[in-house]
Write an enzyme that holds these catalytic residues in place. Structure first.
Site, short mmCIF file in Angstrom:
data_model
loop_
_atom_site.label_atom_id
_atom_site.label_comp_id
_atom_site.label_asym_id
_atom_site.label_seq_id
_atom_site.Cartn_x
_atom_site.Cartn_y
_atom_site.Cartn_z
N LYS A 48 2.24 4.66 1.26
CA LYS A 48 2.33 5.26 2.60
C LYS A 48 2.01 6.76 2.46
O LYS A 48 2.82 7.54 1.97
CB LYS A 48 3.72 5.05 3.20
CG LYS A 48 3.85 5.52 4.64
CD LYS A 48 5.21 5.15 5.21
CE LYS A 48 5.34 5.59 6.65
NZ LYS A 48 5.24 7.06 6.81
N GLU B 82 0.84 -1.20 0.00
CA GLU B 82 0.00 0.00 0.00
C GLU B 82 0.88 1.25 0.00
O GLU B 82 1.97 1.25 0.57
CB GLU B 82 -0.91 0.01 1.24
CG GLU B 82 -1.81 -1.21 1.35
CD GLU B 82 -2.51 -1.31 2.70
OE1 GLU B 82 -2.68 -0.26 3.35
OE2 GLU B 82 -2.85 -2.44 3.10
N LYS C 180 2.50 -5.35 4.17
CA LYS C 180 1.86 -6.11 5.25
C LYS C 180 1.66 -7.56 4.84
O LYS C 180 1.38 -7.84 3.66
CB LYS C 180 0.47 -5.52 5.56
CG LYS C 180 0.47 -4.07 5.98
CD LYS C 180 -0.96 -3.56 6.13
CE LYS C 180 -0.97 -2.06 6.46
NZ LYS C 180 -2.35 -1.53 6.48
N CYS D 210 8.69 49.33 -3.80
CA CYS D 210 8.10 48.35 -4.72
C CYS D 210 8.87 48.33 -6.05
O CYS D 210 9.05 49.38 -6.67
CB CYS D 210 6.64 48.69 -4.97
SG CYS D 210 5.85 47.62 -6.20
#
Length: 665
Positions: free
Chosen positions: A112, A110, A283, A401
């Site tokens: 993560k 799967e 798993k 600016c």
């Protein structure tokens, strides 16, 4: 009341279905406007009939009252972390250990997810509590914040009792939008989506969490007693069937070679995902084998997390370029010697603000370490000091600016420098680009390059000028043939019909987003009505906070803005809300639509009975007196609410006057 109950149930069903289609299946069957319309209808009904509001109502998605702190709660079963693998050797050792223990094995691989681990408890099919991992034994109760995540079902199809765990995360698109917003507001942006998700779920005000657009992937069931699954893959399939969002990129493999192939595939493909991953979880698929292997004190023996190596490269910082956003925020950007990071060529990276530049002591000419923060935005991590040129100088932002020359200011509480000149060319151009964008006036064909040309040729100076453009203005522009000009003029003409909320959003009022624009347009219906609105009135509206209320009123009171609106109106740009108003329950004109407060002891009926009767007449009964309260009905021993009503000049009725009104109906 039975009709109201049926309508509430119907709205629950529709909103839950549409939410599931959009947030879980990624396949919406209705536009956002239809969902919003039904949600507003349900909110109004629940305000008038609070007894019909439940903890699994779709309206909890918008957030509720702010909390003072999060309660610490013990996990029923500890939320353990996983052991880590950093290379192929680590993975093969893990596989060998598994096979030595239980023999032949099948793995579930799967992605993560890089987010925040959460645990969700369901009782009789209803979501009742959500916790963070915390230290694994004790987490924080963040139930109200988790309720705002649309991918988490508040009620499932079966009346089951179980706990499901997963990862709450912020999609990349939401992260970019949030950081852009923070930078525009002069706030410190989040470093990565994981930090943003964690910070959002730890907001004490769930309304703020609701605005962050989080999602979740669920990956395990803590107690499978009421499930039929015998494997991890079957458990995930059952979660799918119950309406939970699981990650569909999972893969069942028969051996370690399959695991390595899966890792190789996603190491190269992870940049294509709409969310961050930081590794792969492997798993043992069979649940009975998992049980047989058991746990160490810190982690399960049957699972491991492979962590992607952090990719960092060294390149040269050639320059620091400044850009000015439509709200005047000045943002520094690192201009880099092009270099490949995580599969893409990087030549620019955000430096966010001057504080960050000084904190990391980054200087032009430095050799710098670059990494892709969360696979999204290239980030300058640090300078390599032993490679620094002798003539390097500490970088200072300009005092004026770079676009208009106006003095830059730092507003108290903000980290950004800001140009406050309303006539600043850079801000005006960014404002024009925003005005024509899809969520604003949606003028197809009027892109950034054309806007720059129009502005530089003095054909447009403000957003209203767009509607005064003629064929002879556009034809001389680069790459603008007759057909393209005709299509653009048609798109401009079509945009005049946009509903008021699009115009409001397009005007670029500070803090006013898409959602709040919709709320204001629906409530006030016309621009003329909005011109009359007061700050105190706006603060009373759900989704409108103090900052936004002040910003809207200040903006609309500006004489230049009034002239701009008039200029738009002269070209027949629509100034009205064209959506469908949320339905109202009809009642007596003396009460319908009025906000009423009951205070003191009533003799002829209980306050609850009076409240129910008023709601049946279409009134909104609230518990506190504000400036927007229309009527206060005062019984015996009325206290502070009566005094407040007198202070505000609110209309006050005695119980006798109220009874007289009732009898007159």
């Amino acid at each position: 009341m039975q009709d109201v109950k049926k309508r509430v149930e119907k709205l629950h069903d529709l909103l839950n279905q549409y939410s599931y289609e959009y947030y879980v299946q990624d396949n919406p069957s209705v536009p956002d406007s239809e969902y919003d319309k039904l949600l507003h209808e349900l909110i109004e009904i629940e305000e008038k009939y609070p007894e019909f509001k439940s903890t699994d109502s779709p309206t909890v998605r918008v957030g509720g009252e702010a909390q003072s702190s999060f309660e610490k709660v013990n996990h029923d079963t500890p939320m353990l972390s996983l052991g880590n693998a950093f290379n192929e050797e680590d993975l093969r050792k893990f596989d060998q250990r598994i096979r030595d223990s239980i023999g032949k094995v099948e793995y579930m691989c799967e992605l993560k997810i890089d987010g925040l681990a959460v645990s969700l408890k369901y009782e009789n099919g209803r979501f009742v509590q959500g916790l963070t991992r915390g230290d694994g034994t004790t987490g924080e109760d963040i139930t109200e914040n988790l309720r705002t995540i649309h991918a988490i079902p508040l009620k499932i199809k079966e009346p089951l009792n179980f706990e499901v765990r997963g990862e709450a995360y912020m999609p990349r698109r939401s992260f970019i939008h949030l950081n852009n917003e923070k930078e525009q507001n002069g706030e410190q942006p989040f470093a990565n989506p994981r930090n943003a998700a964690a910070g959002s779920l730890r907001q004490l005000d769930s309304k703020l969490a609701a605005k962050r657009k989080l999602s979740v992937f669920l990956y395990s069931v803590n107690d499978l007693t009421e499930f039929n699954a015998t494997t991890q893959s079957e458990a995930l399939e059952e979660l799918d069937q119950l309406g939970f969002k699981t990650n569909q990129e999972r893969e069942r493999v028969s051996d370690i070679e399959g695991v390595l192939n899966y890792i190789e595939k996603w190491t190269s493909k992870r940049g294509s995902l709409s969310y961050d991953i930081d590794g792969i979880v492997i798993k043992v698929n069979d649940l009975s084998q998992q049980e047989e292997m058991g746990y160490t004190q810190k982690s399960p023996r049957w699972a491991i997390a492979y962590k992607f190596p952090a990719e960092e490269v060294i390149t040269k910082l050639l320059d620091i370029e400044l850009s000015i956003g439509r709200t005047g925020v000045v943002t520094p950007t690192a201009i880099l010697e092009p270099v490949k990071v995580a599969g893409t060529t990087v030549s620019r990276a955000s430096l966010h603000n001057e504080d960050l530049i000084h904190e990391r002591d980054i200087r032009i000419g430095d050799s710098v370490v670059i990494k892709k923060a969360g696979d999204i935005i290239p980030e300058v991590v640090k300078s390599i000091l032993d490679r620094r040129p002798n003539e390097s100088e500490i970088y200072h932002m300009p005092t004026h600016c770079p676009s208009c020359g106006h003095e830059l200011v730092r507003i108290e509480g903000e980290v950004a420098l800001r140009c406050i000149n309303p006539k600043c060319q850079a801000q005006l151009i960014e404002g024009l680009i925003h005005f024509v964008s899809r969520q604003a006036m949606n003028i197809d064909g009027l892109g950034t390059k054309i806007i720059h040309q129009l502005y530089e040729n003095q054909l447009i100076k403000d957003v209203a000028d767009i509607f005064y453009l003629k064929e002879e203005d556009l034809l001389p522009l680069e790459r603008m043939g007759k057909k393209k000009v005709d299509n653009l003029l048609l798109a401009i003409e079509k945009s005049k019909e946009q509903s008021l909320e699009h115009l409001l959003f397009g005007l670029g009022i500070r803090h006013l987003g898409v959602k709040a624009s919709q709320v204001l347009a629906e409530r006030y219906e016309t621009m003329d009505q909005l011109f009359k609105v007061t700050e105190s009135e706006l603060i009373e509206i759900q989704d409108i906070g103090d900052k936004l209320a002040q910003s809207v009123v200040t903006y609309l009171e500006n004489s230049d803005i009034r002239s701009l609106i008039e200029k738009l109106s002269n070209k027949n740009v629509n100034m009205s809300y064209k959506g469908i108003k949320t339905t109202e329950i009809e009642g007596h004109p003396d009460f319908s639509g009025k906000t009423i407060v009951l205070t003191g002891k009533l003799e002829q009926m209980t306050r609850n009975e009076a409240s129910e009767w008023l709601k049946m007449q279409g009134a909104k009964v609230t518990s506190s007196v504000t400036k927007s309260t229309d009527i206060v009905i005062a019984g015996a021993d009325a206290g502070s609410k009566l005094a407040k009503a007198e202070k505000y000049g609110t209309e006050i009725w005695t119980e006798a006057a109220f009874i007289e009104k009732q009898n007159g109906i």
